[in-house]
Design an enzyme around this catalytic site. Structure first.
Site, mmCIF file in Angstrom:
data_model
loop_
_atom_site.group_PDB
_atom_site.id
_atom_site.type_symbol
_atom_site.label_atom_id
_atom_site.label_comp_id
_atom_site.label_asym_id
_atom_site.label_seq_id
_atom_site.Cartn_x
_atom_site.Cartn_y
_atom_site.Cartn_z
ATOM 1 N N ASN A 132 0.830 -1.218 0.000
ATOM 2 C CA ASN A 132 0.000 0.000 0.000
ATOM 3 C C ASN A 132 0.861 1.263 0.000
ATOM 4 O O ASN A 132 0.798 2.094 0.897
ATOM 5 C CB ASN A 132 -0.961 -0.006 1.188
ATOM 6 C CG ASN A 132 -0.240 -0.060 2.524
ATOM 7 O OD1 ASN A 132 0.845 -0.631 2.643
ATOM 8 N ND2 ASN A 132 -0.840 0.519 3.554
ATOM 9 N N ASP B 44 0.012 -6.143 12.355
ATOM 10 C CA ASP B 44 -0.699 -5.351 11.352
ATOM 11 C C ASP B 44 -0.310 -3.878 11.481
ATOM 12 O O ASP B 44 -1.150 -2.979 11.474
ATOM 13 C CB ASP B 44 -2.216 -5.535 11.464
ATOM 14 C CG ASP B 44 -2.928 -5.187 10.154
ATOM 15 O OD1 ASP B 44 -2.301 -5.304 9.092
ATOM 16 O OD2 ASP B 44 -4.113 -4.781 10.217
ATOM 17 N N PHE C 133 -8.204 4.316 8.886
ATOM 18 C CA PHE C 133 -8.071 3.087 9.647
ATOM 19 C C PHE C 133 -6.587 2.775 9.858
ATOM 20 O O PHE C 133 -5.767 2.977 8.959
ATOM 21 C CB PHE C 133 -8.712 1.908 8.901
ATOM 22 C CG PHE C 133 -10.208 1.943 8.821
ATOM 23 C CD1 PHE C 133 -10.982 1.515 9.893
ATOM 24 C CD2 PHE C 133 -10.852 2.390 7.668
ATOM 25 C CE1 PHE C 133 -12.367 1.520 9.811
ATOM 26 C CE2 PHE C 133 -12.233 2.397 7.578
ATOM 27 C CZ PHE C 133 -12.997 1.972 8.653
ATOM 28 N N GLY C 134 -6.245 2.233 11.026
ATOM 29 C CA GLY C 134 -4.894 1.723 11.210
ATOM 30 C C GLY C 134 -4.265 2.076 12.543
ATOM 31 O O GLY C 134 -4.532 3.132 13.121
#
Length: 417
Positions: free
Chosen positions: A96, A306, A324-325
């Site tokens: 990404n 993650d 998000f994250g």
């Protein structure tokens, strides 16, 4: 490298020294001797740390670094340094980036940027061109250039036929395909787990159904095509059941769970802290318990941080606008060491992920390369901003109690402590 490690408890079921406290002599990057007591007449550098434990080097199968394109979030250099100090000798880096790593040149760029680091960088290539879920990317070329798997990070493959073709095609070169478990037609523009807390707080929900429907579809496709499928970061109790049954049916499927899904629930949402906005979302206590049981029973193969650095401009905003994250390399061990047996945790960070991704397991034994993680499983601390080594500070574990401390790694003929 000439080094003497003193009084280290070895945690490695594949080693004849498992659960024994030993000295280890390392010369020229290899373990030349393991014994209860080793003298040091040549005055090699000694490592002697409180309650020192060592295991095979840990491998994180889902890490994001911003470079290229999002260097303000994290550079490869700082990301690998963070990984090393967090105990990881190997990391698989997601595609990404900008541009997306969907071709041979992009994979070679990322891999070359990781050269000469103590932590080995393994690129994951994008499964589809520009991660748009329309056309397959140059999978064979990317694998030849060093990609160890293929994934559109946190983007589901909506087109079932595209995933079917991918699973069939990669069998020609024995590649591993990821499929992110979310049906966006069900998830919609949800922000958090659809449950009581989302209703109370007025936040749009992502139902468990969105994950479970996608997994069911993917398992049907795998049954039809054959091949190797990995389902990353599952988060619900029913997902565990679905994968357990698929394995019983003989399907070649593995799955991972993110550290935060084994520890935290959607009760964290009451703070409206955007660091709690992760994908898949934090679920319920019932789900957390099922995921822990899934790890202990061997249904869940791999644990990942993650790790996904997000810059402050995209986190210090209203909840609906935040990305998000969460970062997670620095906190993984301390967070999980209190909810899982130590040996189970180590196995899910070493032999299981390495076997799945085709990375050699290096046992702690005489004559083998020195590839270790050094840690203290009994240290207690609070995870504060001072503990964060990443460029971005978006940790869902801020101000949480940690059980265990990572000292660093010895790998690639380097010591990082």
């Amino acid at each position: 490298m000439k080094l003497l490690i003193k009084s280290a408890t070895i945690i490695d079921p594949s080693s004849p020294f498992h659960n024994k406290k030993q000295d280890l002599l390392i010369e020229n990057g290899k373990v030349s001797k393991i014994s209860k007591l080793i003298e040091n007449p040549n005055k090699y550098k000694e490592i002697e740390l409180e309650n020192l434990h060592i295991s095979q080097g840990w491998f994180d199968t889902s890490v994001c670094f911003g470079e290229p394109g999002f260097e303000e979030r994290e550079t490869i250099e700082n990301g690998l340094n963070t990984a090393a100090k967090s105990g990881f000798t190997d990391v698989a880096v997601n595609a990404n980036t900008y541009p997306v790593a969907d071709n041979k040149s992009a994979i070679e760029f990322i891999k070359n940027k990781g050269n000469n680091s103590a932590t080995f960088l393994h690129p994951i290539g994008s499964l589809t061109k520009n991660a748009k879920s329309e056309d397959l990317a140059e999978l064979f070329d990317m694998q030849n250039s060093g990609a160890i798997a293929f994934s559109d990070y946190n983007k589901p493959i909506a087109n079932a036929n595209l995933l079917k073709i991918a699973l069939q095609y990669v069998q020609n070169f024995d590649a591993l395909v990821f499929s992110f478990p979310q049906d966006n037609s069900i998830a919609g523009d949800g922000l958090v787990n659809e449950q009581i807390n989302s209703t109370k707080l007025g936040l749009k929900g992502i139902p468990s159904l969105a994950e479970e429907m996608q997994i069911t579809r993917d398992l049907f496709l795998l049954e039809y095509t054959g091949g190797k499928l990995h389902i990353p970061t599952i988060s619900t109790a029913k997902s565990v059941k679905l994968i357990k049954q698929a394995k019983k049916n003989g399907l070649n499927v593995t799955c991972s769970v993110a550290a935060h899904h084994l520890v935290l629930t959607d009760d964290e949402l009451v703070s409206f802290d955007a660091n709690t906005k992760v994908l898949p979302p934090l679920r319920t206590l019932k789900d957390v318990k099922a995921l822990i049981k899934g790890v202990n029973d061997g249904v869940i193969d791999i644990i990942t941080s993650d790790h996904n650095p997000i810059d402050v401009e995209h986190k210090k905003v209203e909840y609906s606008a935040a990305k998000f994250g969460t970062i997670g390399l620095e906190s993984l061990f301390g967070a999980l060491n209190k909810v899982l047996p130590l040996e189970t945790l180590i196995t899910c960070l070493t032999t299981k992920p390495k076997n799945r991704f085709g990375i050699k397991n290096i046992s702690i034994n005489e004559g083998e390369k020195a590839n270790f993680t050094l840690f203290n499983p009994d240290s207690k601390a609070i995870f504060t901003k001072d503990c964060i080594l990443s460029s971005s500070k978006n940790s869902v574990f801020l101000n949480k109690k940690m059980n265990g401390k990572v000292y660093g790694i010895i790998a690639n003929n380097k010591v990082v402590l």
